[in-house]
Design a protein around this motif. Structure first.
Motif, mmCIF file in Angstrom:
data_model
loop_
_atom_site.group_PDB
_atom_site.id
_atom_site.type_symbol
_atom_site.label_atom_id
_atom_site.label_comp_id
_atom_site.label_asym_id
_atom_site.label_seq_id
_atom_site.Cartn_x
_atom_site.Cartn_y
_atom_site.Cartn_z
ATOM 1 N N LEU A 640 0.801 -1.355 0.040
ATOM 2 C CA LEU A 640 -0.046 -0.129 -0.098
ATOM 3 C C LEU A 640 0.742 1.330 -0.034
ATOM 4 N N GLN A 641 0.647 2.047 -0.999
ATOM 5 C CA GLN A 641 1.575 3.455 -1.072
ATOM 6 C C GLN A 641 0.460 4.419 -0.330
ATOM 7 N N GLY A 642 0.725 4.809 0.924
ATOM 8 C CA GLY A 642 0.147 5.912 1.671
ATOM 9 C C GLY A 642 0.897 7.095 1.548
ATOM 10 N N LYS A 643 0.624 8.220 2.641
ATOM 11 C CA LYS A 643 1.179 9.460 2.467
ATOM 12 C C LYS A 643 2.309 9.280 3.123
ATOM 13 N N LYS A 644 3.502 9.158 2.317
ATOM 14 C CA LYS A 644 4.886 9.104 3.000
ATOM 15 C C LYS A 644 5.225 7.861 3.668
ATOM 16 N N VAL A 645 4.551 6.694 3.021
ATOM 17 C CA VAL A 645 4.722 5.377 3.721
ATOM 18 C C VAL A 645 4.422 4.295 2.962
ATOM 19 N N LEU A 646 4.949 3.281 3.003
ATOM 20 C CA LEU A 646 4.855 2.014 2.177
ATOM 21 C C LEU A 646 4.379 0.964 3.285
ATOM 22 N N GLU A 647 3.212 0.436 3.034
ATOM 23 C CA GLU A 647 2.883 -0.505 4.055
ATOM 24 C C GLU A 647 2.588 -1.871 3.435
ATOM 25 N N VAL A 648 3.216 -2.951 3.924
ATOM 26 C CA VAL A 648 3.276 -4.262 3.403
ATOM 27 C C VAL A 648 2.012 -5.168 4.354
ATOM 28 N N LYS A 649 1.266 -5.681 3.683
ATOM 29 C CA LYS A 649 0.150 -6.303 4.688
ATOM 30 C C LYS A 649 -0.710 -7.449 3.608
ATOM 31 N N ASP A 650 -1.263 -8.492 4.246
ATOM 32 C CA ASP A 650 -1.922 -9.391 3.687
ATOM 33 C C ASP A 650 -3.137 -8.809 2.731
ATOM 34 N N ASN A 651 -3.084 -9.272 1.491
ATOM 35 C CA ASN A 651 -3.810 -8.599 0.386
ATOM 36 C C ASN A 651 -5.443 -8.869 0.498
ATOM 37 N N ARG A 652 -5.793 -9.855 1.661
ATOM 38 C CA ARG A 652 -7.154 -10.031 1.890
ATOM 39 C C ARG A 652 -7.929 -8.936 2.746
ATOM 40 N N ILE A 653 -6.865 -8.136 3.417
ATOM 41 C CA ILE A 653 -7.551 -7.345 4.365
ATOM 42 C C ILE A 653 -7.575 -5.960 3.770
ATOM 43 N N SER A 654 -8.796 -5.393 3.891
ATOM 44 C CA SER A 654 -8.859 -3.889 3.658
ATOM 45 C C SER A 654 -10.134 -3.268 4.616
ATOM 46 N N LYS A 655 -10.060 -1.979 4.477
ATOM 47 C CA LYS A 655 -10.978 -1.183 5.302
ATOM 48 C C LYS A 655 -12.541 -1.756 4.442
ATOM 49 N N GLY A 656 -12.570 -1.758 3.287
ATOM 50 C CA GLY A 656 -13.960 -2.241 2.711
ATOM 51 C C GLY A 656 -14.178 -3.463 3.158
ATOM 52 N N SER A 657 -13.386 -4.376 3.438
ATOM 53 C CA SER A 657 -13.805 -5.714 4.036
ATOM 54 C C SER A 657 -14.572 -5.701 5.328
ATOM 55 N N ALA A 658 -14.298 -4.613 6.114
ATOM 56 C CA ALA A 658 -14.768 -4.485 7.591
ATOM 57 C C ALA A 658 -16.378 -3.785 7.277
ATOM 58 N N VAL A 659 -16.539 -3.069 6.077
ATOM 59 C CA VAL A 659 -17.727 -2.572 6.158
ATOM 60 C C VAL A 659 -18.998 -3.348 6.233
ATOM 61 N N PRO A 660 -19.305 -4.407 5.683
ATOM 62 C CA PRO A 660 -20.209 -5.414 5.799
ATOM 63 C C PRO A 660 -20.547 -5.847 7.336
ATOM 64 N N ILE A 661 -19.342 -5.914 8.102
ATOM 65 C CA ILE A 661 -19.728 -6.244 9.664
ATOM 66 C C ILE A 661 -20.670 -5.132 10.159
ATOM 67 N N PHE A 662 -20.712 -3.844 9.743
ATOM 68 C CA PHE A 662 -21.440 -2.994 10.501
ATOM 69 C C PHE A 662 -22.632 -2.626 9.664
ATOM 70 N N MET A 663 -22.754 -2.943 8.335
ATOM 71 C CA MET A 663 -23.908 -2.647 7.647
ATOM 72 C C MET A 663 -24.804 -3.990 7.586
ATOM 73 N N ARG A 664 -24.445 -5.097 7.712
ATOM 74 C CA ARG A 664 -25.171 -6.257 7.772
ATOM 75 C C ARG A 664 -26.621 -5.922 8.818
#
Length: 738
Positions: A640-664
């Motif tokens: 992930l290219q952020g604001k002055k940061v490179l972050e390496v993470k599992d590609n299955r994780i995203s903020k979008g994946s957490a949305v259904p938990i709250f919207m369901r």
């Protein structure tokens, strides 16, 4: 109907009082000449100071001058007092900005009073423009005296087309950062849609300075600042080429020039200013006469110095120094029949200067630092016989366009002397060939080309801007607030860094302040609201900061979720084996990139480079990313290219994946998502089409709306909180006890 407004410190018309009568005289300076024909054709208005202090005029005289300027010249004057002129012009503009931007840091004066005057006078210019403007107008602001004005106009007229042109050099970051009011100046300039400089060197310095001082990012020819993209380019100013080639002069000095035919003539024309290197020219000419005695009695140096800023003590001292140096050279080498230097401390008409141009074998243009220097271009154009030759300083902006001239280092007296000799002795055919190339260039890139190119680019940029989405919420949030007020069940997703707080030098310094916590407490206290902090931060930091509030939290870009009164839960099971391979790569780059550091999170690694040198990052970041991509391609990892940061993470994780938990199984009638980073695009994508998705900052986005900064986000949330207080007095009472 939209109109064009030109704004500069001085009007193209100078007013002088002769007795009780005002006399109007059109200026012949480069800017006035360059924009005159455009103003006449377009009907543009011109705002500026008339040259007469307010105290020198009665109310009746001022009114008569105003009417004449507007009716006869399409000019609107800004009224300045003697104090304004002393503090704003002679003070901050010419004792602070002028020396600093010309690299004379030892002559820079810092004075809070003159800075305040600079702000006040820029405000006076804005008030005059405000009386004339509407939101569809085109405004072109000129030069260092008005660097705060673009943002002042932008604040009130966000859809106006605003251009700014700096006619002096823009210094390197190392010098600019010494300015006390550096950020205010930069933000003022960045109110424009298009910022122009004479050379690419100045563009490069501006980009570098914005990156280092404001943390802006750069994309090709643009600065990304808040919610806008500002184009920055080099637009070398030209001259009215035809005027200097076709003008037939009958100046009274013509006969005296003809009598000089037996002598080789060197010409120098400058305003009295320490940036022009006038003492250095005299010393270089002296070096020529010492090293090459054959020129004694054969060469005449016409040294023209136009009076300027005579109220400034350092300028009077400079005049005295020049006079003493001239006397010294004339006393050392002069004879009964020959005087080496003819010193003219006076101004000449344009016709007289053309005579000087046409009868001078060499033009010596050796400023120590100069934004452009149009004299060099005028001389080259005026020599229609192709027999003159310029000796020009490498630190003059015009040198980048007149490379066929003799280029010298103005601080090296021996090199300048050699440059003069080279120009004097240059074979006729070589001079013709060099001058022909320079003249063809000047003919193409004349002042009309400069005006049309700049304004054409401004029009093009603003058409793109006006066609772009998303819609800015900074001025009108009515629709969102009304939807919030009507809603019975709301959910609010808020990113943290760059959205609720500004970026700090290190992540641990960006902790929430008291005002933010009060704001979140008010919003989360409403029974209608579900407030979610969705961050890339680790869960320990979020717990420490917000555990006392009724907030839902998402950490590590969607890996962990926390509901009020419960414990953190993972959204999926992961392992950290990949860190053993990736961490050494990040560590190696950290060791060779001073200022970078690694942030180790539960299931990700973040490499921060906010404190690194921007040029070093520009050089190394592509190879660092490529190396990481080669390592992560088979590991189900995402970079992930952020604001002055490179972050390496599992590609299955995203903020979008957490949305259904709250919207369901929920029926929200108001959904808001706010974020500033690439990671928040996944959040925007996961929200329903009717949600209010808001991007903070200028980058490309799939969000429907935009806000310019984290301060704007706070202002929006404050409006929403005020709605809660008004609807529920108990919330206001609880807030008052914090």
């Amino acid at each position: 109907m939209s109109k064009t407004i030109l704004i500069s410190n001085r009007l193209p018309v100078t007013i002088k009082k002769e007795g009780d009568k005002p006399v109007f005289q059109e200026s012949i300076g480069g800017l006035a000449t360059g924009l005159k024909s455009y103003q006449q054709k377009s009907g543009a208005l011109w705002i500026g100071w008339s040259g007469v202090a307010e105290e020198s005029l009665s109310e009746k005289e001022q009114q008569a001058i105003d009417e004449t300027l507007q009716s006869d010249y399409s000019c609107v004057p800004v009224t300045l007092t003697k104090k304004d002129i002393d503090d704003y012009y002679y003070g901050f503009s010419n004792k602070t900005i002028w020396p600093l931007f010309h690299y004379f840091i030892n002559k820079v004066h810092y004075n809070a009073r003159t800075w305040e005057a600079y702000e006040e006078v820029n405000t006076k210019f804005f008030k005059v423009a405000d009386r004339l403007m509407d939101d569809r107008d085109t405004v072109w602001i000129h030069d260092y005296q008005l660097m705060l004005l673009p943002q002042m106009i932008r604040d009130k007229y966000p859809n106006a087309k605003i251009g700014f042109f700096l006619h002096i050099p823009f210094p390197s970051y190392e010098l600019f950062r010494t300015l006390i009011w550096r950020e205010e100046i930069l933000r003022g300039m960045l109110g424009a849609d298009l910022i122009g400089f004479h050379t690419y060197d100045y563009v490069r310095h501006f980009f570098s300075t914005c990156t280092r001082l404001l943390g802006t990012s750069r994309k090709i020819h643009t600065v990304k600042y808040e919610d806008r993209q500002i184009h920055v380019g080099a637009f070398p100013m030209g001259i009215d080429y035809n005027f200097f080639t076709q003008h037939i002069t009958d100046a009274p000095t013509e006969e005296s020039f003809k009598k000089m035919a037996s002598e080789k003539t060197i010409l120098s024309i400058d305003r009295l200013d320490y940036t022009k290197g006038i003492p250095e020219k005299i010393r270089s000419f002296k070096r020529l006469l010492v090293k090459y005695p054959q020129y004694r009695g054969k060469v005449r140096f016409n040294l023209i110095v136009a009076p300027s800023r005579e109220k400034v003590a350092s300028y009077e001292e400079l005049k005295q120094q020049i006079s003493e140096l001239v006397s010294s050279v004339n006393g050392m080498f002069g004879t009964v029949d020959w005087m080496p230097i003819w010193f003219y401390f006076q101004s000449f008409s344009q016709e007289e200067l053309i005579s000087f141009y046409r009868y001078s074998d060499v033009l010596l243009v050796t400023p120590l630092r100069d934004g452009m220097n149009l004299v060099a271009k005028e001389y080259t154009a005026a020599r229609t016989d192709l027999q003159g030759m310029i000796v020009i300083s490498e630190t003059a902006g015009a040198a980048s366009e007149l490379g066929e001239g003799v280029i010298v280092n103005p601080n090296d007296y021996a090199a300048v002397a050699e440059g003069i000799r080279t120009a004097l002795e240059m074979p006729t055919d070589e001079k013709k060939a060099r001058n022909k190339m320079m003249q063809e260039r000047l003919k193409r890139y004349n002042v009309h080309f400069w005006v049309n190119t700049f304004l054409g680019r401004l029009e093009q940029l603003t058409q793109i801007k006006n066609a772009a989405v998303p819609v800015s919420l900074d001025r009108d949030q009515t629709q969102l607030i009304r939807a919030y007020q009507r809603a019975k069940k709301r959910i609010i997703f808020l990113d943290y860094d760059g959205t609720l707080v500004g970026f700090a030098r290190t992540p641990e310094l960006a902790h929430p302040d008291l005002k933010l916590k009060q704001l979140l407490r008010t919003l989360s206290a409403s029974p209608k609201n579900t407030v979610v902090i969705a961050s890339g931060r680790d869960k320990e930091s979020l717990t420490q900061w917000f555990s006392d509030l009724n907030l839902h939290m998402v950490s590590s870009h969607g890996l962990w979720v926390l509901h009020p009164g419960q414990k953190w839960k993972m959204t999926m099971q992961l392992n950290n084996e990949w860190k053993k391979a990736i961490y050494p790569i990040l560590q190696m780059n950290t060791d060779r990139m001073p200022g970078s550091f690694i942030e180790v999170k539960d299931y990700s690694l973040a490499w921060h480079y906010r404190l690194c040198e921007p040029e070093a990052i520009d050089l190394w970041l592509p190879s660092i990313k490529a190396n990481l991509m080669n390592m992560t391609g088979s590991l189900n990892l995402q970079i992930l290219q952020g604001k002055k940061v490179l972050e390496v993470k599992d590609n299955r994780i995203s903020k979008g994946s957490a949305v259904p938990i709250f919207m369901r199984n929920q029926n929200y009638d108001f959904i808001l998502g706010v974020g500033d980073d690439r990671t928040d695009e996944d959040l925007f994508a996961a929200l329903p089409a009717d949600a209010f998705s808001i991007k903070v900052g200028p980058d490309d986005t799939r969000a429907a709306y935009r806000l310019k900064s984290w301060q704007s986000v706070r202002a929006l949330l404050t409006q929403m909180a005020e709605t809660e207080k008004n609807a529920d007095p108990q919330i206001e009472s609880a807030q008052s006890h914090l």
